[in-house]
Design a protein around this motif. Structure first.
Motif, short mmCIF file in Angstrom:
data_model
loop_
_atom_site.label_atom_id
_atom_site.label_comp_id
_atom_site.label_asym_id
_atom_site.label_seq_id
_atom_site.Cartn_x
_atom_site.Cartn_y
_atom_site.Cartn_z
N PHE A 45 46.42 36.27 46.29
CA PHE A 45 46.54 36.32 44.72
C PHE A 45 47.99 37.32 44.57
N LEU A 46 48.34 37.97 45.52
CA LEU A 46 49.49 38.34 44.95
C LEU A 46 50.59 36.93 46.09
N GLY A 47 50.10 36.43 46.32
CA GLY A 47 51.51 35.42 46.43
C GLY A 47 51.25 34.17 45.63
N LEU A 52 54.11 32.64 40.78
CA LEU A 52 54.34 32.62 39.79
C LEU A 52 56.04 33.18 38.57
N ILE A 53 56.49 34.32 39.39
CA ILE A 53 57.32 35.15 39.29
C ILE A 53 58.62 34.23 39.31
N LEU A 54 58.70 33.29 40.92
CA LEU A 54 58.94 32.81 41.03
C LEU A 54 59.84 31.12 40.74
N ASN A 55 59.21 30.77 40.12
CA ASN A 55 58.66 29.72 38.92
C ASN A 55 59.18 29.97 37.19
N LEU A 56 59.27 31.29 37.10
CA LEU A 56 59.43 31.92 35.42
C LEU A 56 61.31 31.96 35.33
N PHE A 57 61.44 32.68 36.67
CA PHE A 57 63.22 32.83 36.79
C PHE A 57 63.86 31.70 37.07
N ARG A 58 63.07 30.88 37.69
CA ARG A 58 63.59 29.76 38.49
C ARG A 58 63.79 28.23 38.51
N VAL A 185 59.30 21.97 44.34
CA VAL A 185 59.08 22.45 45.35
C VAL A 185 58.55 23.57 44.88
N LEU A 186 58.82 24.65 43.77
CA LEU A 186 58.16 26.00 43.69
C LEU A 186 57.08 26.07 43.10
N LYS A 187 56.99 24.52 42.11
CA LYS A 187 55.66 24.49 41.09
C LYS A 187 54.82 23.92 41.55
N ARG A 188 54.87 23.02 42.74
CA ARG A 188 53.72 22.63 43.85
C ARG A 188 53.30 23.46 44.93
N SER A 189 54.45 24.53 45.63
CA SER A 189 53.66 25.58 46.27
C SER A 189 52.51 26.40 44.83
N LEU A 190 53.20 26.79 44.12
CA LEU A 190 52.32 27.98 42.94
C LEU A 190 50.59 27.62 42.54
N PHE A 191 50.85 25.77 42.25
CA PHE A 191 49.51 25.14 41.51
C PHE A 191 48.69 25.41 43.59
N MET A 192 49.55 24.99 44.12
CA MET A 192 48.51 24.48 45.43
C MET A 192 48.08 26.31 46.22
N ILE A 193 48.84 26.88 45.65
CA ILE A 193 48.33 28.37 46.24
C ILE A 193 46.85 28.72 44.78
N LEU A 194 47.34 28.44 43.90
CA LEU A 194 45.83 28.24 42.95
C LEU A 194 45.28 27.91 43.41
N THR A 229 52.37 33.20 52.63
CA THR A 229 52.06 31.94 51.30
C THR A 229 53.59 31.97 49.98
N ILE A 230 54.43 32.52 50.78
CA ILE A 230 55.56 32.45 50.12
C ILE A 230 56.72 31.93 50.66
N LEU A 231 57.62 32.58 51.78
CA LEU A 231 58.39 32.37 52.49
C LEU A 231 57.65 30.92 53.30
N PRO A 232 57.44 30.63 53.68
CA PRO A 232 57.13 28.98 54.81
C PRO A 232 56.91 27.70 54.43
N PRO A 233 56.44 27.70 52.65
CA PRO A 233 56.69 26.29 51.35
C PRO A 233 58.24 26.05 51.90
N LEU A 234 58.78 27.43 51.49
CA LEU A 234 60.56 27.42 50.70
C LEU A 234 61.26 27.31 51.92
N LEU A 235 60.79 27.79 52.91
CA LEU A 235 61.85 27.76 54.31
C LEU A 235 61.79 25.67 54.90
#
Length: 294
Positions: A45-47, A52-58, A185-194, A229-235
């Motif tokens: 849930f926090l991930g 979601l916040i990263l997607n809104l600002f980037r 990348v960010l949007k893809r990670s967001l939907f997969m984490i959802l 859930t946040i750092l590994p997909p981006l890295l």
């Protein structure tokens, strides 16, 4: 070129190290009285909130046609992400019954499971090099999990959860490399984490009662969501294109010794000589499997 490969390897290694620390964090959370439901739900849930916040600002640009980014694509990503939730659930349940060193070795069975999965999907026999690698991994697993030691009692419930985690992790690896790659990348990670969030909520829905400790969100949830859930997909997404899949897979296998070493240092979990030999065999097999032919 060399600098790019080195930079990519560093990104991948940091991503793998992030994953490697998770099991130790979960073990400590268990010792503090938190449950698998609390740990897993807080992470996802926090991930999801963080992404979601990263997607809104980037804002990122899609690498494919706009018409391919509709609801159908979003649904595919959410469905693919469900295996993420299952992987974490099974892995954290395994850690409840067995040591971190055994749990991470069982999770890494996804290496040979991936070979079989590819064989079934593409209907093509794997190369002899991959078959030999699978045999080495199985031999290394026997040593690394202490299955040959008569004096060691294996908790078969934890063992089963570990294998289930590896199976769902195999599905995650496949979907990460094949499903809707045109998404940013960010949007893809967001939907997969959802997708992972939905599965975790479905599994642990009955656990949300008066005894559910929401203190987990501040105590461990932020750390688990950041490193899980946040750092590994981006890295990985930044590093893999620079290293290539072969070298990337080899570097990512650092997750195994990192996870075992952190558990040894922080949790004081015993790791025998034969177990380290087993880990070295598994790492050697990963290298052998991913070496490119000249």
């Amino acid at each position: 070129m060399k600098n790019n490969v080195l930079k990519g390897s560093l990104y991948v290694a940091l991503g793998a190290t992030s994953y490697g620390m998770l099991a130790t964090f979960v073990k400590i959370a268990y010792k503090e009285g938190f449950t698998t439901a609390e740990v897993t739900m807080s992470q996802y849930f926090l991930g999801f909130l963080g992404l979601l916040i990263l997607n809104l600002f980037r804002r990122e640009k899609s690498v494919a046609k706009p018409e391919t980014s509709g609801l159908k694509s979003v649904f595919k990503l959410i469905l693919a992400g469900s295996s993420l939730g299952l992987t974490s659930t099974f892995y954290y349940l395994a850690v409840q019954y067995i040591s971190v060193s055994v749990a991470i070795v069982l999770l890494m069975q996804t290496v040979w499971m991936g070979v079989i999965f590819e064989m079934l999907v593409h209907k093509k026999m794997p190369e002899m090099r991959k078959i030999i690698s699978v045999c080495i991994i199985l031999a290394g697993t026997l040593l690394a999990t202490n299955l040959l030691e008569e004096s060691v009692i294996i908790n078969w419930k934890g063992f089963a959860f570990g294998i289930l985690a590896a199976m769902s992790y195999t599905a995650t690896m496949y979907s990460s490399n094949n499903v809707e790659l045109h998404f940013p990348v960010l949007k893809r990670s967001l939907f997969m984490i959802l997708g992972g969030c939905i599965v975790v909520a479905f599994i642990f829905y009955s656990s949300i009662n008066s005894q559910f400790s929401f203190a987990i969100f501040l105590r461990w949830g932020i750390m688990l969501s950041l490193f899980g859930t946040i750092l590994p997909p981006l890295l990985f997404t930044k590093g893999m294109p620079l290293t290539g899949m072969g070298l990337g897979a080899i570097v990512a296998s650092v997750e195994i010794p990192v996870s075992i070493a952190i558990a040894y240092i922080v949790l004081d979990e015993p790791v025998g000589f034969l177990q380290w030999i087993g880990v070295i065999l598994i790492l050697f097999a990963v290298v052998l499997m991913n070496l490119q032919k000249r």
